[in-house]
Write a protein that holds these residues in place. Structure first.
Motif, PDB file in Angstrom:
ATOM      1  N   CYS A 140       9.810  37.461  -2.564  1.00 40.44           N
ATOM      2  CA  CYS A 140       9.626  36.019  -2.719  1.00 40.44           C
ATOM      3  C   CYS A 140       9.386  35.671  -4.177  1.00 40.44           C
ATOM      4  CB  CYS A 140       8.461  35.521  -1.879  1.00 40.44           C
ATOM      5  SG  CYS A 140       6.850  36.050  -2.475  1.00 40.44           S
ATOM      6  N   PHE A 141       9.485  34.386  -4.461  1.00 43.91           N
ATOM      7  CA  PHE A 141       9.144  33.873  -5.780  1.00 43.91           C
ATOM      8  C   PHE A 141       7.631  33.770  -5.904  1.00 43.91           C
ATOM      9  CE2 PHE A 141      13.265  31.290  -6.662  1.00 43.91           C
ATOM     10  CZ  PHE A 141      13.938  32.462  -6.920  1.00 43.91           C
ATOM     11  N   LYS A 142       7.172  33.766  -7.146  1.00 44.54           N
ATOM     12  CA  LYS A 142       5.739  33.597  -7.384  1.00 44.54           C
ATOM     13  C   LYS A 142       5.249  32.232  -6.895  1.00 44.54           C
ATOM     14  CE  LYS A 142       4.519  36.399 -11.293  1.00 44.54           C
ATOM     15  NZ  LYS A 142       3.996  36.341 -12.667  1.00 44.54           N
ATOM     16  N   SER A 143       6.091  31.235  -6.970  1.00 44.75           N
ATOM     17  CA  SER A 143       5.701  29.897  -6.524  1.00 44.75           C
ATOM     18  C   SER A 143       5.409  29.874  -5.025  1.00 44.75           C
ATOM     19  CB  SER A 143       6.800  28.896  -6.851  1.00 44.75           C
ATOM     20  OG  SER A 143       8.005  29.246  -6.196  1.00 44.75           O
ATOM     21  N   VAL A 144       6.169  30.631  -4.247  1.00 45.00           N
ATOM     22  CA  VAL A 144       5.948  30.708  -2.802  1.00 45.00           C
ATOM     23  C   VAL A 144       4.642  31.447  -2.515  1.00 45.00           C
ATOM     24  CG1 VAL A 144       6.851  31.631  -0.640  1.00 45.00           C
ATOM     25  CG2 VAL A 144       8.395  30.570  -2.281  1.00 45.00           C
ATOM     26  N   LEU A 145       4.408  32.514  -3.239  1.00 47.89           N
ATOM     27  CA  LEU A 145       3.172  33.273  -3.056  1.00 47.89           C
ATOM     28  C   LEU A 145       1.949  32.430  -3.432  1.00 47.89           C
ATOM     29  CD1 LEU A 145       2.005  35.986  -2.228  1.00 47.89           C
ATOM     30  CD2 LEU A 145       2.245  36.725  -4.590  1.00 47.89           C
ATOM     31  N   ALA A 146       2.060  31.668  -4.523  1.00 48.18           N
ATOM     32  CA  ALA A 146       0.951  30.794  -4.925  1.00 48.18           C
ATOM     33  C   ALA A 146       0.695  29.734  -3.863  1.00 48.18           C
ATOM     34  CB  ALA A 146       1.259  30.131  -6.261  1.00 48.18           C
ATOM     35  N   ALA A 147       1.755  29.180  -3.284  1.00 47.26           N
ATOM     36  CA  ALA A 147       1.598  28.163  -2.241  1.00 47.26           C
ATOM     37  C   ALA A 147       0.944  28.750  -0.998  1.00 47.26           C
ATOM     38  CB  ALA A 147       2.959  27.566  -1.891  1.00 47.26           C
ATOM     39  N   GLN A 148       1.337  29.955  -0.610  1.00 47.34           N
ATOM     40  CA  GLN A 148       0.753  30.562   0.587  1.00 47.34           C
ATOM     41  C   GLN A 148      -0.695  30.981   0.364  1.00 47.34           C
ATOM     42  OE1 GLN A 148       3.267  33.484   2.408  1.00 47.34           O
ATOM     43  NE2 GLN A 148       4.892  31.992   2.790  1.00 47.34           N
ATOM     44  N   LEU A 149      -1.008  31.463  -0.826  1.00 56.42           N
ATOM     45  CA  LEU A 149      -2.408  31.791  -1.122  1.00 56.42           C
ATOM     46  C   LEU A 149      -3.276  30.535  -1.121  1.00 56.42           C
ATOM     47  CD1 LEU A 149      -2.052  34.472  -3.921  1.00 56.42           C
ATOM     48  CD2 LEU A 149      -2.895  34.810  -1.607  1.00 56.42           C
ATOM     49  N   HIS A 201       4.225  21.694  -1.279  1.00 54.13           N
ATOM     50  CA  HIS A 201       5.582  21.831  -0.752  1.00 54.13           C
ATOM     51  C   HIS A 201       6.567  20.913  -1.481  1.00 54.13           C
ATOM     52  CE1 HIS A 201       8.932  22.284   1.950  1.00 54.13           C
ATOM     53  NE2 HIS A 201       8.910  20.988   2.209  1.00 54.13           N
ATOM     54  N   ALA A 202       6.148  19.678  -1.761  1.00 52.48           N
ATOM     55  CA  ALA A 202       7.029  18.742  -2.455  1.00 52.48           C
ATOM     56  C   ALA A 202       7.361  19.227  -3.859  1.00 52.48           C
ATOM     57  CB  ALA A 202       6.367  17.363  -2.510  1.00 52.48           C
ATOM     58  N   TYR A 203       6.370  19.751  -4.571  1.00 56.11           N
ATOM     59  CA  TYR A 203       6.634  20.260  -5.926  1.00 56.11           C
ATOM     60  C   TYR A 203       7.430  21.553  -5.877  1.00 56.11           C
ATOM     61  CZ  TYR A 203       3.602  16.898  -8.296  1.00 56.11           C
ATOM     62  OH  TYR A 203       3.060  15.761  -8.807  1.00 56.11           O
ATOM     63  N   ASN A 204       7.258  22.334  -4.836  1.00 59.30           N
ATOM     64  CA  ASN A 204       8.008  23.581  -4.706  1.00 59.30           C
ATOM     65  C   ASN A 204       9.467  23.310  -4.365  1.00 59.30           C
ATOM     66  OD1 ASN A 204       9.034  25.978  -2.883  1.00 59.30           O
ATOM     67  ND2 ASN A 204       7.440  26.780  -4.247  1.00 59.30           N
ATOM     68  N   SER A 205       9.728  22.294  -3.597  1.00 58.03           N
ATOM     69  CA  SER A 205      11.098  21.992  -3.170  1.00 58.03           C
ATOM     70  C   SER A 205      11.886  21.218  -4.220  1.00 58.03           C
ATOM     71  CB  SER A 205      11.071  21.177  -1.888  1.00 58.03           C
ATOM     72  OG  SER A 205      10.413  21.905  -0.873  1.00 58.03           O
ATOM     73  N   ALA A 206      11.187  20.590  -5.159  1.00 56.13           N
ATOM     74  CA  ALA A 206      11.880  19.763  -6.159  1.00 56.13           C
ATOM     75  C   ALA A 206      12.623  20.576  -7.180  1.00 56.13           C
ATOM     76  CB  ALA A 206      10.869  18.859  -6.862  1.00 56.13           C
ATOM     77  N   ARG A 263       7.865  35.618   1.980  1.00 58.93           N
ATOM     78  CA  ARG A 263       9.303  35.752   1.795  1.00 58.93           C
ATOM     79  C   ARG A 263       9.895  34.409   1.404  1.00 58.93           C
ATOM     80  NH1 ARG A 263      11.178  40.452   2.633  1.00 58.93           N
ATOM     81  NH2 ARG A 263      10.197  41.886   4.052  1.00 58.93           N
ATOM     82  N   GLY A 264      11.008  34.463   0.658  1.00 60.65           N
ATOM     83  CA  GLY A 264      11.787  33.270   0.396  1.00 60.65           C
ATOM     84  C   GLY A 264      11.703  32.766  -1.027  1.00 60.65           C
ATOM     85  N   ALA A 265      12.606  31.804  -1.298  1.00 67.38           N
ATOM     86  CA  ALA A 265      12.663  31.187  -2.619  1.00 67.38           C
ATOM     87  C   ALA A 265      11.913  29.865  -2.645  1.00 67.38           C
ATOM     88  CB  ALA A 265      14.120  30.967  -3.020  1.00 67.38           C
ATOM     89  N   HIS A 266      11.742  29.247  -1.489  1.00 68.38           N
ATOM     90  CA  HIS A 266      11.032  27.974  -1.404  1.00 68.38           C
ATOM     91  C   HIS A 266      10.116  28.000  -0.193  1.00 68.38           C
ATOM     92  CE1 HIS A 266      13.316  26.055  -4.566  1.00 68.38           C
ATOM     93  NE2 HIS A 266      14.412  26.576  -4.039  1.00 68.38           N
ATOM     94  N   MET A 317      10.627  31.855  10.044  1.00 64.98           N
ATOM     95  CA  MET A 317       9.706  32.962   9.864  1.00 64.98           C
ATOM     96  C   MET A 317       8.363  32.575  10.465  1.00 64.98           C
ATOM     97  SD  MET A 317       8.495  34.743   6.347  1.00 64.98           S
ATOM     98  CE  MET A 317       7.675  33.391   5.611  1.00 64.98           C
ATOM     99  N   HIS A 318       7.836  33.404  11.333  1.00 67.15           N
ATOM    100  CA  HIS A 318       6.562  33.136  11.993  1.00 67.15           C
ATOM    101  C   HIS A 318       5.468  33.914  11.266  1.00 67.15           C
ATOM    102  CE1 HIS A 318       3.808  31.991  15.066  1.00 67.15           C
ATOM    103  NE2 HIS A 318       3.541  33.238  15.361  1.00 67.15           N
ATOM    104  N   LEU A 319       4.479  33.197  10.750  1.00 67.59           N
ATOM    105  CA  LEU A 319       3.399  33.824   9.979  1.00 67.59           C
ATOM    106  C   LEU A 319       2.188  34.002  10.870  1.00 67.59           C
ATOM    107  CD1 LEU A 319       3.761  31.711   6.754  1.00 67.59           C
ATOM    108  CD2 LEU A 319       4.545  34.025   7.123  1.00 67.59           C
ATOM    109  N   ASP A 320       2.048  35.166  11.471  1.00 70.74           N
ATOM    110  CA  ASP A 320       0.900  35.407  12.337  1.00 70.74           C
ATOM    111  C   ASP A 320      -0.029  36.470  11.777  1.00 70.74           C
ATOM    112  OD1 ASP A 320       2.619  37.490  12.612  1.00 70.74           O
ATOM    113  OD2 ASP A 320       2.694  37.473  14.803  1.00 70.74           O
ATOM    114  N   ASP A 321       0.338  37.081  10.666  1.00 76.87           N
ATOM    115  CA  ASP A 321      -0.469  38.150  10.098  1.00 76.87           C
ATOM    116  C   ASP A 321      -0.473  37.988   8.585  1.00 76.87           C
ATOM    117  OD1 ASP A 321      -1.877  40.433   9.639  1.00 76.87           O
ATOM    118  OD2 ASP A 321      -0.225  41.797  10.063  1.00 76.87           O
ATOM    119  N   ILE A 322      -1.648  37.935   7.977  1.00 80.67           N
ATOM    120  CA  ILE A 322      -1.716  37.731   6.536  1.00 80.67           C
ATOM    121  C   ILE A 322      -1.380  38.998   5.762  1.00 80.67           C
ATOM    122  CG2 ILE A 322      -3.321  35.826   6.627  1.00 80.67           C
ATOM    123  CD1 ILE A 322      -5.569  37.733   6.002  1.00 80.67           C
ATOM    124  N   SER A 323      -1.267  40.134   6.431  1.00 82.38           N
ATOM    125  CA  SER A 323      -0.930  41.363   5.719  1.00 82.38           C
ATOM    126  C   SER A 323       0.567  41.475   5.481  1.00 82.38           C
ATOM    127  CB  SER A 323      -1.442  42.584   6.494  1.00 82.38           C
ATOM    128  OG  SER A 323      -0.788  42.657   7.742  1.00 82.38           O
TER     129      SER A 323
END
Length: 172
Positions: A113-122, A167-172, A11-14, A1-7
């Motif tokens: 997506c999961f909330k954990s992914v959204l928190a990581a991206q924010l 990322h390490a805590y999200n993948s564990a 996506r995803g579980a991890h 997935m290419h993230l070029d736009d913050i709007s």
């Protein structure tokens, strides 16, 4: 997935570390407002409510007992006959500290997506935006079993360490 736009929605579980690092370019689109004055006791590029020995001239006032004699304004003193002191606006620094929750309760969410992914991206967006703004970045990343503290520094290496820990805590 290419993230070029913050709007676009996350996506995803991890998380993927590449995606978190790639968010440094869309983070430049963020217009984070900053306060005019910081209240911390460290020196830096932001203006403070404190007056003292700084760079920006604030005002001249009558000399009071205990004032530094090095800051006496001799021109005003000679003109008025009374001792006057120059006051300057001190510069203060305002580090950005993030707390990123990666506990088990964050691993649910919508169909995107999961909330954990959204928190990581924010957190990634805020880190990169703060670093571009010249602020120190640090934080706390925690899951249900352990936590990791990243000391605030003004470096890309610190942001990468914070994101790799997320990322390490999200993948564990």
């Amino acid at each position: 997935m290419h993230l070029d736009d913050i709007s676009r929605p996350a996506r995803g579980a991890h998380t993927r570390l590449e995606d978190l690092i790639a968010l440094r370019f869309p983070a430049r689109q963020l217009q984070l407002s900053r306060r005019n004055r910081a209240l911390s006791a460290l020196s830096g590029p932001n203006k403070s409510n404190f007056r003292g020995r700084g760079i920006d001239f604030e005002e001249v006032r009558s000399y009071q007992a205990g004032d530094d004699i090095r800051s006496i304004d001799w021109r005003v003193t000679a003109r008025t006959g009374d001792a006057h002191t120059k006051l300057f606006r001190e510069e203060r620094e305002r580090p950005v500290l993030l707390a990123v929750d990666q506990r088990q309760g964050m691993f649910f969410g919508s169909s995107h997506c999961f909330k954990s992914v959204l928190a990581a991206q924010l957190a990634s967006l805020l880190c990169w935006s703060a670093l571009d703004g010249g602020d120190k970045v640090g934080g706390l990343v925690f899951n249900g079993n352990e936590h990791r503290e990243i000391r605030p520094r003004r470096s890309r290496r610190t942001v990468l360490a914070l994101l790799s820990q997320v990322h390490a805590y999200n993948s564990a």
